[in-house]
Design a protein around this motif. Structure first.
Motif, short mmCIF file in Angstrom:
data_model
loop_
_atom_site.label_atom_id
_atom_site.label_comp_id
_atom_site.label_asym_id
_atom_site.label_seq_id
_atom_site.Cartn_x
_atom_site.Cartn_y
_atom_site.Cartn_z
N LYS A 33 0.85 -1.12 -0.17
CA LYS A 33 0.02 -0.02 -0.14
C LYS A 33 0.84 1.28 -0.12
N HIS A 34 2.09 0.99 0.55
CA HIS A 34 2.77 2.44 0.44
C HIS A 34 3.59 2.63 -0.74
N GLY A 35 3.65 1.55 -1.65
CA GLY A 35 4.14 1.99 -2.97
C GLY A 35 5.55 1.17 -3.20
N TYR A 36 5.72 -0.09 -2.57
CA TYR A 36 6.82 -0.68 -2.58
C TYR A 36 6.75 -1.67 -3.80
N MET A 37 7.49 -1.73 -4.88
CA MET A 37 7.75 -2.92 -5.71
C MET A 37 7.89 -4.33 -5.18
N PRO A 38 7.17 -5.35 -5.64
CA PRO A 38 7.57 -6.74 -4.90
C PRO A 38 8.85 -7.19 -5.09
N GLU A 39 9.63 -6.83 -6.29
CA GLU A 39 10.87 -7.40 -6.40
C GLU A 39 11.59 -6.69 -5.75
N ALA A 40 11.39 -5.35 -5.36
CA ALA A 40 12.18 -4.64 -4.12
C ALA A 40 12.33 -5.21 -2.85
N VAL A 41 11.08 -5.86 -2.37
CA VAL A 41 11.02 -6.25 -1.12
C VAL A 41 11.49 -7.65 -1.06
N LEU A 42 11.43 -8.40 -2.08
CA LEU A 42 12.11 -9.65 -2.27
C LEU A 42 13.62 -9.74 -2.14
N ALA A 105 1.30 1.45 -11.14
CA ALA A 105 1.05 2.78 -10.51
C ALA A 105 -0.42 3.28 -10.58
N LYS A 106 -0.90 2.59 -11.56
CA LYS A 106 -2.53 3.36 -11.63
C LYS A 106 -3.45 3.14 -10.14
N GLU A 107 -2.71 2.06 -9.50
CA GLU A 107 -3.47 1.82 -8.46
C GLU A 107 -3.33 2.97 -7.35
N PHE A 108 -2.31 4.04 -7.50
CA PHE A 108 -2.07 4.96 -6.50
C PHE A 108 -2.36 6.26 -7.15
N VAL A 109 -3.15 6.72 -8.22
CA VAL A 109 -3.19 7.81 -8.74
C VAL A 109 -4.71 8.13 -9.22
N PRO A 110 -5.45 9.43 -9.14
CA PRO A 110 -6.65 9.66 -9.44
C PRO A 110 -7.12 8.96 -10.93
N LYS A 111 -8.03 8.77 -11.20
CA LYS A 111 -8.49 8.05 -12.41
C LYS A 111 -8.33 8.77 -13.59
N GLU A 112 -8.51 10.22 -13.38
CA GLU A 112 -8.16 11.05 -14.46
C GLU A 112 -6.59 11.15 -15.02
N PHE A 113 -5.69 10.94 -14.21
CA PHE A 113 -4.32 10.60 -14.56
C PHE A 113 -4.09 9.21 -15.17
N ALA A 114 -4.74 8.24 -14.46
CA ALA A 114 -4.37 6.85 -15.06
C ALA A 114 -4.99 6.69 -16.65
N ASP A 115 -6.23 7.59 -16.90
CA ASP A 115 -7.08 7.40 -18.18
C ASP A 115 -6.52 8.24 -19.17
N SER A 116 -5.50 9.03 -18.93
CA SER A 116 -4.85 10.14 -19.68
C SER A 116 -4.08 9.41 -20.63
N SER A 117 -4.11 10.12 -21.79
CA SER A 117 -2.98 9.71 -22.87
C SER A 117 -1.31 10.08 -22.42
#
Length: 241
Positions: A33-42, A105-117
């Protein structure tokens, strides 16, 4: 049967590791939830108590399986180093496939960011400055909406706002005339003649609204020439008020 395990993980003060380490909730769910990548933690956990015997630190899962050897596992406790965990995360954010990184990253941004070109282009630029996936919204907000800022931010060091306005007028003319790929070259030619700071600082602030941001041409690459022209015009209006 024979059993083996990596050393116990200890807090920085060498006490038994609790759920929290400083301000960080060290559970796997919270790290995600804090934004860590799984490969970084591993990768981070792999090196807690094990040393590959050389200076290499970043290992893919496949490399980890090939190189891991219990003979190189230390007996003493391993210290949880949050700074190192953050280093790994920054590394994997920079190295990840951009499509996969965008999906995460889409999990951590507003929908308008994620949907933007502009989303992937902005992420490609900003990932160099990201420590966590959660950083993107704040860092990249300038691409999606220009923050409000005072005209005083447009002046470079000991220069003045009026001088910044003069340079922005000239750059605006170049931007309106440059329909192809020659924009950066023409602006840089002018900046080299007049002083890079005097020209590029107000341009970058006009495009970003911030004192710290990617360079002006990176911003233009993401937002497009027409939006960039509009932002420079707004900056000139601020100065003329």
């Amino acid at each position: 049967s024979e059993y083996a395990h990596l050393p116990l993980i200890l807090a920085p003060d060498k006490s038994k590791l609790s759920k929290r380490v400083g301000d960080l909730d060290a559970t796997i769910q919270s790290l995600k939830k804090h934004g860590y990548m799984p490969e970084a933690v591993l990768n981070f956990l792999l090196l807690l108590g094990w040393n590959p015997g050389d200076e290499k630190e970043a290992f893919s899962l496949e490399e980890s399986v090939k190189k891991f050897d219990f003979k190189k596992v230390q007996k003493g406790g391993a210290i949880f180093n949050e700074e190192k965990l953050n280093w790994f995360n920054s590394h994997y954010i920079r190295e990840a496939d951009i499509g996969r990184l965008a999906n995460m990253a889409k999990e951590f941004v507003p929908k308008e960011f994620a949907d933007s070109s502009m989303f992937e282009k902005a992420l490609e630029i900003e990932r160099e400055r990201m420590k966590w996936l959660t950083d993107f919204e704040e860092l990249a907000g300038l691409f999606f909406k220009l923050p409000d800022y005072p005209a005083s931010k447009l002046k470079w060091k000991t220069s003045d706002v009026k001088t910044a306005g003069k340079h922005l007028e000239k750059v605006l003319g170049i931007m309106e005339e440059s329909l192809g790929n020659g924009l950066e070259g023409r602006v840089m030619e002018y900046a080299d003649a007049e002083g890079r700071g005097d020209v590029l600082w107000p341009l970058r602030v006009a495009l970003s609204g911030q004192e710290k941001s990617p360079g002006p041409f990176e911003i233009i690459e993401v937002i497009g020439r027409e939006e960039a022209i509009g932002r420079v015009k707004e900056a000139i209006k601020k100065i003329s008020k």
